[in-house]
Design an enzyme around this catalytic site. Structure first.
Site, PDB file in Angstrom:
ATOM      1  CD1 TRP A 106      -2.281  -1.915   0.228  1.00 35.95           C
ATOM      2  CD2 TRP A 106      -3.060  -1.121   2.167  1.00 35.95           C
ATOM      3  NE1 TRP A 106      -3.400  -2.631   0.552  1.00 35.95           N
ATOM      4  CE2 TRP A 106      -3.895  -2.166   1.746  1.00 35.95           C
ATOM      5  CE3 TRP A 106      -3.353  -0.479   3.376  1.00 35.95           C
ATOM      6  CZ2 TRP A 106      -5.008  -2.569   2.466  1.00 35.95           C
ATOM      7  CZ3 TRP A 106      -4.462  -0.883   4.110  1.00 35.95           C
ATOM      8  CH2 TRP A 106      -5.278  -1.921   3.655  1.00 35.95           C
ATOM      9  CE  LYS A 107       4.141   1.822  -4.324  1.00 37.28           C
ATOM     10  NZ  LYS A 107       4.952   2.116  -5.501  1.00 37.28           N
TER      11      LYS A 107
ATOM     12  CG  HIS B 283       9.870  -0.361  -1.920  1.00 39.44           C
ATOM     13  ND1 HIS B 283       9.786   0.955  -2.291  1.00 39.44           N
ATOM     14  CD2 HIS B 283       8.972  -1.032  -2.674  1.00 39.44           C
ATOM     15  CE1 HIS B 283       8.860   1.065  -3.231  1.00 39.44           C
ATOM     16  NE2 HIS B 283       8.350  -0.124  -3.482  1.00 39.44           N
TER      17      HIS B 283
ATOM     18  CD  GLU C 138       8.947  -3.747  -6.346  1.00 38.76           C
ATOM     19  OE1 GLU C 138       7.741  -3.877  -6.561  1.00 38.76           O
ATOM     20  OE2 GLU C 138       9.396  -3.020  -5.440  1.00 38.76           O
TER      21      GLU C 138
HETATM   22  P1  PGA Z   1       3.749   0.015  -8.352  1.00 37.97           P
HETATM   23  O1  PGA Z   1       4.747  -0.241  -7.153  1.00 37.97           O
HETATM   24  O2  PGA Z   1       2.945  -1.231  -8.574  1.00 37.97           O
HETATM   25  O3  PGA Z   1       2.903   1.167  -7.866  1.00 37.97           O
HETATM   26  O4  PGA Z   1       4.569   0.374  -9.530  1.00 37.97           O
HETATM   27  C1  PGA Z   1       5.391  -1.431  -6.895  1.00 37.97           C
HETATM   28  C2  PGA Z   1       6.219  -1.185  -5.653  1.00 37.97           C
HETATM   29  O5  PGA Z   1       6.663  -0.037  -5.448  1.00 37.97           O
HETATM   30  O6  PGA Z   1       6.429  -2.110  -4.851  1.00 37.97           O
END
Ligand code: PGA
Length: 229
Positions: free
Chosen positions: A9-10, A73, A144
């Site tokens: 969810w950040k 991250h 990522e």
């Molecule tokens: P995103 O992010 O799906 O919004 O690109 C992935 C993440 O930051 O883990």
């Protein structure tokens, strides 16, 4: 094979009440939900089917009910987490009996300079360097690429083929390093309801780490359904 779905969810949502509403609405079996640290307790209390994770290492994660922790991250790396700090956090996570999710990935500039493999190798080798003390730890590694993450200005979509090639490279690095524990390999970076299927049907990709789309109720439902096929 059953594939893995992680919702990161950040910084969303802004309030505890909204977090609880979102948790109730997206409480899907097997999905790992990583809310902001300050809402973990309330979110954990309403989840019946999903599993709780943290967005970074914290000493109280287990006590808050988490079973996973995202480490390394790109947001944390941008805030100063070096590969050594990440290695330490991975070891602490494993030491607390939680499953670490190590994020690795190059920036646009590094990709353009042909530095991708070197960067990824360094992030993986150093990231797992203190895990020898925990030989039975399950480990997730998420590729990522920073240039594909939705919040990166001018983000571009990664192709499943290229993501799979990078993941194959990461597997090679982990094997060369002699890591013996079980590792699952995920992809993350602008995964949406439209492209999720293309990634998870790839044999190299064991699951997805979804950011922005994971807080859109209808969209994460569609993504979760793709995992049930
Ligand atoms: P995103 O992010 O799906 O919004 O690109 C992935 C993440 O930051 O883990």
């Amino acid at each position: 094979m059953l594939k893995l779905l992680i919702a990161n969810w950040k910084a969303y949502p802004a309030t505890e009440a909204e977090a609880v509403v979102l948790a109730r609405a997206t409480d899907y079996a097997g999905m790992i939900i990583c809310p902001p640290h300050e809402f973990m307790r309330e979110v954990g209390a309403v989840l019946k089917y999903a599993i709780l994770g943290g967005q970074d290492y914290a000493p109280d994660l287990a006590e808050r009910g988490a079973r996973y922790a995202i480490i390394g991250h790109s947001n944390r790396r941008a805030q100063g987490d070096t590969d050594d700090i990440i290695a330490e956090k991975i070891a602490l996570t494993a030491g607390d009996g939680l499953i670490p999710i190590l994020c690795v990935g190059e920036m646009a500039k590094e990709l353009a300079q042909g530095e991708r493999e070197r960067i990824i190798r360094q992030q993986v080798v150093t990231g797992i360097s203190r895990l020898d003390a925990f030989p039975n730890t399950l480990l997730y590694i998420a590729y990522e690429p920073v240039w594909a993450i939705s919040t990166t200005p001018g983000a571009r979509e990664e192709t499943p083929e290229d993501a799979a090639d990078c993941i194959a490279y990461i597997k090679e690095v982990v094997m060369q390093r002699g890591y013996r524990g079980m590792v699952y390999y995920l992809y993350g970076g602008s995964v949406t309801a439209l492209n999720a299927r293309k990634f998870i049907t790839h044999a190299q990709i064991d699951g997805l780490l979804v950011g922005e789309a994971s807080v859109r109720e209808k969209e994460i439902y569609i993504i979760w359904q793709e995992f049930q096929k």
